[in-house]
Enzyme design. Structure first.
Site: not given
Lengths: 420, 150
Positions: A137, A214, A217, A240
């Site tokens: 991202h 990261d 997600q 999220k």
């Protein structure tokens, strides 16, 4: 797992995944949009929130609002206990060894920026290298570009194949004596790929290179264990994973965080201040300058309570079923091509439709009440790699249903009708 | 409630599928780029001027149906017009999309461009319809080499 100082959890217990009952907890899922029931398929951008999270945030302001770590009065102590209680919850949620390893930040973006500014600037020298992947991202590209430019260091990129899987041999070959950090996403937001981060961490550690993962997600879909992964840093966004916006977490191994200079200066992060010299507070306060997002932290605690009450194996099975069903239904549409076909994926399906731009797909399915993302998903290099300007992306959470997959497929068929 | 047919009028679908003037001009008098980085639309407008006359105009780039159709209809509308007439059309088109009255006492007649009137009901897509016009405006006024409507 609820700290005694927190309001009692109202999270329901689901022996099996009762999706209709779960949906009843999410008020926004009952909305109608453009005259149709909302079909919300953009949870990879942000998830919806259960009433329990909304109530916890409101109840904090109504009954417990005071600044933390400051005063001696009872209310402030209650707020501090709630805030620190959630730190313990996050520690257990991520499998961290110590609550001092949990730093509250605005989101995964700020978590990565914190490491880039503090760890990156202190450690990178001219000619050094930072290794990222082709599917990062923008939030795991730009902070490294900024710090590399400042320090005269270089960014190296792990390539991927046409299915959207990282090439591990190429990755291993990139690691060398100049590599000072690897920063890689656990799960791709635009492709859905689950990367073998445990193996990637081991490869880097064999050369003494620290690794940031990261997890923005990944955390909404997978049971994360940072000690099993053995990563040095792990970044998470609360919004999220059914928590409030504006709150996230940086996990860092204590010995890493101890050796890093502060990220921002201000109140709460100091031990003593004179005009000549300031000494810093111990972890994690050193990295939490200023009044934090206390209400966000309390809401995040409620989100973790909600999640802890769900049978996670059933959640994963349900999401896998949605992914399989959506892949099957969408693949059957003439001219539709799925972008991101890795063997290991979370419930994210990016696709393009021959002769139709993703934005037109997005507008047309929205008229059927179906909310999907269209664009480059903050991963322009991924779009360039696949030679598309943009994709449409449907992303599914545990509160989605097969019926909603059907609604998506039917809505995409109307795109064909509009364009003849 | 906004209807899809208001947005995707037949003339827009036609120009999106078969865009006119979708090519580069080898030696343009002027050119400018319209770039909406958040949505990924990027259009270059080329102009060949003879005095104040737009002798040739074309566009290139990738984008959604609305931005392609807009580039196609814009170039069709301003070819052979004077630069002042093209600027009048730009203002009239912009006024139609934003629902403002515009500044001209007698707005330029829009003709086929009126097909974009329905875009107003889809606020997220107004920038798509505007993009090629803003690139044209930038090229005409030499105000910028790259513009954005985001």
């Amino acid at each position: 797992m609820t700290a005694a100082s927190k309001p009692a959890s109202r999270a329901p217990v689901h022996p099996v995944l009762d999706v209709e009952r779960i949906r009843a907890d999410f008020p926004l899922l009952a909305l109608r949009v453009n005259g149709r029931p909302l079909v919300y398929l953009d949870s990879a951008a942000t998830s919806q929130k259960p009433q329990q999270v909304i109530d916890a945030t409101a109840s904090y302001y109504a009954q417990a609002n005071a600044n933390v770590h400051r005063a001696v009065y009872s209310l402030s102590e209650r707020a501090t206990a709630a805030y620190e209680g959630v730190r313990g919850q996050v520690q257990r949620f991520l499998g961290a060894a110590d609550p001092r390893e949990i730093v509250f930040v605005r989101g995964a973006t700020e978590a990565i920026n914190l490491v880039a500014h503090s760890f990156g600037r202190a450690r990178l020298r001219s000619g050094d290298e930072v290794v990222i992947s082709a599917m990062e991202h923008h939030s795991d590209i730009v902070p490294w570009q900024l710090v590399c430019e400042e320090r005269g260091a270089h960014l190296r990129v792990i390539p991927m194949n046409r299915d959207g899987e990282l090439l591990l041999e190429e990755y291993a070959a990139l690691l060398n004596v100049r590599t000072k950090l690897v920063a890689v996403t656990h799960v791709s937001n635009s492709l859905g790929t689950i990367n073998p981060v445990k193996e990637m961490v081991a490869l880097a550690h064999a050369r003494g290179i620290p690794v940031l993962v990261d997890g923005a997600q990944a955390a909404p879909h997978l049971a994360v264990d940072v000690r099993d992964l053995d990563c040095d840093f792990y970044a998470v966004s609360g919004h999220k994973m059914i928590g409030p916006t504006g709150i996230g977490v940086l996990y860092g191994k204590a010995e890493r965080l101890e050796g890093m200079p502060p990220y921002q200066g201000g109140g709460d992060m100091i031990r003593s201040v004179t005009f000549e010299k300031t000494t810093y507070a111990p972890l994690p306060a050193k990295f939490e300058a200023g009044t934090p997002n206390i209400a966000g932290v309390v809401g995040l605690g409620a989100a973790l309570d909600y999640r802890a009450a769900m049978p996670w194996a059933a959640v994963e099975a349900h999401e896998a079923d949605l992914l399989g069903y959506a892949t099957e239904r969408l693949s059957a549409i003439p001219g539709l091509k799925i972008v991101g076909t890795a063997r290991h994926k979370v419930s994210v399906v990016s696709f393009v439709l021959e002769g139709v731009h993703a934005h037109d797909i997005g507008t047309i399915v929205d008229q059927q009440g179906v909310a999907i993302r269209s664009g480059h998903h903050c991963t322009q290099p991924v779009m360039d790699f696949f030679g598309v300007p943009a994709t449409a992306r449907a992303s599914f959470a545990f509160y989605n249903t097969r019926r909603e997959v059907d609604a998506l497929a039917a809505a995409v068929m109307t795109v064909r009708e509009v364009f003849g | 409630m906004a209807e899809l047919g208001d947005l995707y009028q037949q003339v827009i679908i036609d120009h999106a599928k078969h865009p006119r003037n979708l090519r580069a001009i080898a030696d343009p008098t002027r050119s400018a780029v319209g770039d909406n980085p958040l949505c990924g639309d990027r259009i270059t407008v080329y102009l060949r001027l003879e005095g104040n006359l737009i002798a040739d105009v074309s566009f290139e780039g990738s984008g959604c149906a609305i931005s392609r159709a807009s580039g196609s209809l814009m170039t069709s509308a301003v070819r052979g017009k004077s630069t002042a007439e093209a600027e009048d059309l730009f203002r009239a088109f912009h006024a139609m999309l934003t629902g403002t009255a515009g500044t001209a006492a007698t707005p330029a007649p829009l003709g086929k461009l009126a097909a974009f009137a329905g875009v107003r009901q889809f606020p997220a897509r107004v920038k798509c319809a505007n993009l090629s016009w803003h690139a044209l405006h930038a090229a005409l006024t030499l105000s910028a080499e790259s513009v954005s409507t985001e």
